[in-house]
Every structure is written in C-alpha cells, then in structure tokens.
Motif scaffolding. Sequence first.
Motif, short mmCIF file in Angstrom:
data_model
loop_
_atom_site.label_atom_id
_atom_site.label_comp_id
_atom_site.label_asym_id
_atom_site.label_seq_id
_atom_site.Cartn_x
_atom_site.Cartn_y
_atom_site.Cartn_z
N GLU A 320 23.85 39.82 22.15
CA GLU A 320 24.53 40.57 23.22
C GLU A 320 24.41 39.82 24.54
O GLU A 320 25.34 39.83 25.36
CB GLU A 320 23.94 41.97 23.35
N VAL A 321 23.29 39.15 24.76
CA VAL A 321 23.14 38.30 25.95
C VAL A 321 24.22 37.23 25.95
O VAL A 321 24.82 36.94 27.00
CB VAL A 321 21.74 37.66 25.98
N ALA A 322 24.52 36.66 24.79
CA ALA A 322 25.56 35.62 24.69
C ALA A 322 26.91 36.17 25.14
O ALA A 322 27.64 35.51 25.90
CB ALA A 322 25.64 35.11 23.25
N LEU A 323 27.25 37.37 24.70
CA LEU A 323 28.51 37.99 25.12
C LEU A 323 28.55 38.15 26.64
O LEU A 323 29.57 37.86 27.29
CB LEU A 323 28.67 39.36 24.45
N ARG A 324 27.47 38.62 27.20
CA ARG A 324 27.43 38.91 28.63
C ARG A 324 27.44 37.63 29.47
O ARG A 324 27.97 37.62 30.59
CB ARG A 324 26.22 39.79 28.96
N LEU A 325 26.87 36.55 28.95
CA LEU A 325 26.93 35.27 29.66
C LEU A 325 28.36 34.73 29.72
O LEU A 325 28.81 34.23 30.76
CB LEU A 325 26.01 34.26 28.98
N VAL A 326 29.10 34.84 28.62
CA VAL A 326 30.48 34.37 28.60
C VAL A 326 31.34 35.23 29.53
O VAL A 326 32.18 34.72 30.28
CB VAL A 326 31.04 34.39 27.16
N LEU A 327 31.13 36.54 29.49
CA LEU A 327 31.89 37.44 30.37
C LEU A 327 31.61 37.13 31.84
O LEU A 327 32.52 37.17 32.68
CB LEU A 327 31.56 38.89 30.06
N HIS A 328 30.36 36.84 32.16
CA HIS A 328 30.00 36.48 33.53
C HIS A 328 30.75 35.22 33.97
O HIS A 328 31.29 35.15 35.09
CB HIS A 328 28.50 36.25 33.64
N SER A 329 30.80 34.24 33.09
CA SER A 329 31.48 32.99 33.43
C SER A 329 32.96 33.23 33.69
O SER A 329 33.53 32.71 34.65
CB SER A 329 31.29 31.98 32.29
N ILE A 330 33.61 34.04 32.84
CA ILE A 330 35.04 34.32 33.02
C ILE A 330 35.26 35.16 34.27
O ILE A 330 36.23 34.96 35.01
CB ILE A 330 35.60 35.03 31.77
N SER A 331 34.37 36.11 34.53
CA SER A 331 34.50 36.98 35.71
C SER A 331 34.42 36.17 37.00
O SER A 331 35.25 36.35 37.91
CB SER A 331 33.41 38.05 35.70
N THR A 332 33.45 35.27 37.10
CA THR A 332 33.31 34.47 38.31
C THR A 332 34.46 33.47 38.46
O THR A 332 34.90 33.18 39.57
CB THR A 332 31.97 33.71 38.32
N THR A 333 34.96 32.97 37.34
CA THR A 333 36.11 32.06 37.39
C THR A 333 37.35 32.80 37.89
O THR A 333 38.09 32.30 38.75
CB THR A 333 36.38 31.46 36.01
N ALA A 334 37.59 34.00 37.36
CA ALA A 334 38.75 34.78 37.77
C ALA A 334 38.66 35.21 39.23
O ALA A 334 39.67 35.26 39.94
CB ALA A 334 38.90 36.00 36.86
N ALA A 335 37.44 35.51 39.69
CA ALA A 335 37.26 35.99 41.06
C ALA A 335 37.69 34.95 42.09
O ALA A 335 38.12 35.32 43.20
CB ALA A 335 35.79 36.37 41.29
N LYS A 336 37.62 33.68 41.75
CA LYS A 336 38.04 32.63 42.69
C LYS A 336 39.52 32.76 43.05
O LYS A 336 39.94 32.30 44.10
CB LYS A 336 37.81 31.25 42.07
N TYR A 337 40.28 33.37 42.17
CA TYR A 337 41.73 33.46 42.37
C TYR A 337 42.18 34.90 42.61
O TYR A 337 43.33 35.25 42.36
CB TYR A 337 42.45 32.87 41.15
N GLY A 338 41.25 35.73 43.12
CA GLY A 338 41.59 37.11 43.43
C GLY A 338 41.86 37.96 42.21
O GLY A 338 42.63 38.92 42.26
N ARG A 339 41.23 37.62 41.10
CA ARG A 339 41.44 38.35 39.85
C ARG A 339 40.13 38.92 39.34
O ARG A 339 39.06 38.41 39.63
CB ARG A 339 42.06 37.43 38.79
N PHE A 340 40.24 39.98 38.55
CA PHE A 340 39.05 40.57 37.94
C PHE A 340 39.34 40.83 36.47
O PHE A 340 40.49 40.84 36.03
CB PHE A 340 38.65 41.87 38.65
N ILE A 341 38.27 41.03 35.70
CA ILE A 341 38.42 41.16 34.25
C ILE A 341 38.09 42.58 33.80
O ILE A 341 37.29 43.29 34.43
CB ILE A 341 37.53 40.15 33.49
N GLU A 342 38.72 42.97 32.69
CA GLU A 342 38.43 44.24 32.01
C GLU A 342 38.22 43.92 30.53
O GLU A 342 39.19 43.77 29.79
CB GLU A 342 39.58 45.23 32.16
N PRO A 343 36.98 43.78 30.07
CA PRO A 343 36.76 43.52 28.64
C PRO A 343 37.22 44.73 27.82
O PRO A 343 36.81 45.86 28.09
CB PRO A 343 35.24 43.33 28.55
N ILE A 344 38.08 44.48 26.84
CA ILE A 344 38.53 45.59 26.00
C ILE A 344 37.89 45.54 24.62
O ILE A 344 37.82 46.56 23.93
CB ILE A 344 40.07 45.63 25.88
N LEU A 345 37.40 44.37 24.21
CA LEU A 345 36.64 44.27 22.96
C LEU A 345 35.86 42.96 23.01
O LEU A 345 36.44 41.89 23.18
CB LEU A 345 37.57 44.29 21.74
#
Length: 620
Positions: A320-345
């Motif tokens: 589960e830590v692995a999932l959350r680390l990948v989500l963190h990376s995508i979230s911070t990457t998206a935030a640079k461009y004024g975007r945010f993420i919604e994990p659906i699965l």
Amino acid sequence: MSVPSASSDTAPSIAVPPGYTLHKENSAQIILPDSNGAFLNPVQEFNRDLSVACITVWSELANEERKRKWDDKKKRRQESAEKMAKKQKDAANTKVSSEKAPVAVVAQEGIPNADLEMDVDDSALVEMPSSTSEKQNKDEYKPHTFTLLEALSATGLRSIRYAKEIPLVRYVIANDLSPEAVETMRKNVELNGLGPQRSGSLARINGGSTAPVSLDVAGANPTEPQNSARPNLGKVRVNEGDACALMYSHRAERSRVDVVDLDPYGTAAPFMDGAVQCVNDGGLLCVTCTDLSVLANTNYPEKCYANYGGVPAKAEYCHEVALRLVLHSISTTAAKYGRFIEPILSLSIDFYVRLFIKVRAAPIEVKKAASKTSLYYICTGCQSFHAQPLGKVVEKVHEATGNTNHLYKTQAGPPISSDCPECGNPFHVAGPMWSGPLHSKEFAVKLLEHIEKDPKKYGTSPRMKGMVTVASEELETPFYFTPTKIASFFHCQSPPLEEIASALLHAGHPISRSHACAGSLKTTATREEVLDVFRNWIKTHPVKMENIKAGSPASRLLAKEPKTDANFKKHAMVSALSGGAKLVRYQQNPTPNWGPAAKAGPSKRKRTRDETSAPSVVTE
C-alpha cells in the motif's frame, strides 16, 4: 504456446506465417516473431482485462456527466428562449393596446381638424419563430468518442483490444521506440483490420509492393474530422518514436488525448510529466509500475526517492505504501501545471501496481494537495505508524456574510516522540506519500456492475470481480495489518481473523479487508487500540514467558496492560468480510520462481509486459 482466453475462440482462424507464433486473447489475435522482440509474460491478461473494463466504465460515466451538462444547457437555452418570446409578446401586446386607443391629431396644413381612431391588424403582430425550438427538440445528445494514447505498446495487443472492445474509442495511438516492435505491431494491427484504409484497401502500394500507411501522430489533430480529402487513418494508428516526445507533442489543448496508458517495463516515472500534460481535463491516466523491489522495500531508498520523490517503508503494508508513493509522484507532477488527481482505482497486483487516475485542471484544488500528503513515522519493531501531514485546510466562516473561506496552513509536528511508546524501538521516516483515498467507491461499484453484466466477456472475470469487490468495500484509512504479523511481535498464538474483527467491531471501529494482502484488515482504530485487542487475547492464550528475552520488543509489548476489555464474540457484521460468497480475492503464484521476466530483444528500451496464459487463482 499461448493459452487463449475465454472468448478467443470467437476470432476467425488465420494462416500463421513461418517464423511466427499466433497468440489469441479475447477479441484480439496477434502474431509474434519466434526470433526475438516479443515480450510475453504470464498473468498480464488480468491487467489488460481490468484496463479494458475500467476505461469502458470511465467513458460511460464521462458521457453521463457530459449528457447531464448538455441537458442542463439545453434546458437553460429553452427557458431563455421562452422568456424572450414572452417578453417580446408582452411588448407587442402593449404596443397594440396603445395604438388601438383614440388618438387626437392636431390640425395641420391640408388636414382637417378631426378625431381619428387608428386600428392595427392583429396579424401584424411579430411572433417568435418556432424554428429554434423545433431545432433544439430535434437535436439529440451524441455520445462523446475519445482518443487513447498507449505510449509503450510493444506487440500492440493492448491497443488492439482497446480499439475492438471499448465501444466509445475513436482511435488509439500505439507507440513504441523499437523498430522491431513497431514492425510487429503494424502486422498485428493490419491482421485485426484496424489499420489505415484508402479506397477500401488496408495497405497502399509503394513502389510495386504493399506497405502500411504511416502516421506522424505528432502532427495529427485528434479533433480533425475524417473527410473524403483525408484518408481513413485507421482505428489503431502506429507510431515509432520516443514516448516522452510523443506525449509532449500533444500538450497543446487542441491536440490532447482523453486517455493515456503507461505500461512500461519497470518504473513509469520518466513518462509521468508528459502524461499529465497531454491528457485532457477530466481525462484518465492509467499507470503501471513493476519496480516493487524499489517501491515496496527499503533496499534502494535513494532510487525510490529519485524516481518518486519519497522514501519507502519496511513493513507488512509496504504494497500500500508503494501505491501511495506513486500517487504522490503523479500528484506533485500534475500540480506543477495547475492540475490535481482523483484516484478512482489503485491496485497492488502480483509484482506490480496498477492505477487509474482522473486528471483535472483546477488551481483551487491544487492548493489542497499538501493536506493530502503525509510523512509517516514507522516503528522498526512493531510497525506502528504515525502520520505527519504536510499541510491542512482550515475553514473560516465570515460572520457578516456567512461565506466559507478556506485557508491553507502548515501542520504542527512531529506527531510522536523519538521512540515508539508501544515497544520502545526507534522510528524510521517514510514518504512523503499520498494520504488521501485510493479508490472511488462510486466507480468501483459501477465497475463491478459492468463485470457482472457479462462475466464471459473477460477471461479473468472471476479475479476481477473479487478484487474490485474488496476495493469497493475498502476503508479510506491508510494501511492494513494481519493478525499473524502482529501475533509474531508478541510471540503469541495467532488469533483467528474473525475474532480480531469482532473485537474491533464491538469496540465501535469499522473494518474492511485490503485488496493488497490476503488475511489483512483495515480499521479506523489506532495501532495502540489494535495492540490492546491482542493483549486481551493473550489473557486467555498465555505466552510462554521463558521464551521472551528481557528488554526485547516483545517483553515491552507484553508489559503494557490493555486500557479496555475486548469482546471476541462473533459480531454480526463479520460475515460481510467474505461478502457471503466465494470470491477470487487473492492470486496464488502460478509457477515456482514466478515473477517479472527479463526484457526481450537486444535493444535497451521500456517495453510492456504481454503474456501467454491466464493466471491460476485461489478462492477464500
């Protein structure tokens, strides 16, 4: 030789050229060169089945949302037209009334002084034309078809299945860097009738020989309609090139795609920046990472930080830590461009993680990213964890207006002292990582309905149903535990899962399973409260203290008295853990020494994992 999936027998048989092997899966059939270049690995049919189902359900939900907006806009237009018509009619009636009244005309030269009454013909009244409303009534919502980009396609099997099995796909861009893989991909696309067509032919004549029509997708406009002047480029459009360069070429708003699929060999980290920029607002990002030796283990913390901007944890909930680390990376990457993420699965599957994430553009939501990100202090002994959020959102209501303002603040810390209060061991720091929800329950329920509607549609539907069922019921609280692991900390007999679950339910704590680990439990109870349940269990199942070393973590755990009593009588809600049915929740390894295979071919590149057989499964 490959093992065909449940529905592979529906595809027509073809003559396999010498030096090739035929592989069938669901609606697709591909040929693979015997020499090299074909990268096939077991158990990945589940990944593709799940991806087809998730993208299908996402497209249906996206169309439902679009239709709601379309209906609302149509309703507003009709109401506006009715108001305008009423307004004009009222104005015309007022004019008629004033002109029907007697009018005294002042005598002028050549006109006798008299009282005149002017009548206006009612037929002269101007009425709103009905053509606008009639046109609106005739207009019907047309479902939105979407474009999909698979950045690392290898054999093209996944792209072919997307094009053939997802109803609303307009076309798929299938890309790979390897010339050998692209050559194989073109053959497979043509074989499935999805390639470019001109004058009814699947190929064009080039110097007297047939050759596939190439597509420079970097210059293609996904919104440009097909017409007679432009050839049909096919439903799967093959491109040879660098995945990042391809995605960056689709950054412009008019050329963005609706779905991006990243399924590399190893980490998807190098491709995340391009992916979050080329996907449309509200689009879907599908990500696979197979480097669990980095994400779910502390052997390479420097590599994990380099790839994902966080440090992993050494604990039983490392997947589960692995999932959350990948989500963190995508979230911070998206935030640079004024975007945010919604994990659906977000699923931990076998030797990889697979995530389905909606990417939206809203700078106001980006401000909340820090409050959904945490460091975790994890005990090196009993694996107790304590969250340290990086930020918080404070709601402040204005006394005069009643409006609610959101203030974004830093968080106080640390949440715990330097040593674990339960066993006395030191803490290690893990993260930062995503601390928000991993799944959308609404999406998981819709996905489950889609799978149950036609179980024979997917070769791995039993396992899909089991895993999605667990995900739909999973609590949003971080991390799980297994009674067996915690019993090992106490050196005691492992209690049955049902008894631990019942004790937590009687204490008022909700529970659920975790899809990431068999025999696991998630709960809102603190780790201290969970350990107290075990201390109560030990009262009736004593530990042999002669086997416990003085000053050891086990001795310190056993020395503490539980603050509350535990009730181990079977709770009525415990039966919900199994869903009342036998489900394939967790897979058994199909072969000895099983895991990700080595890369195929001599070229050094990122390739996807395709497989030849369906996985073996176990029920629980």
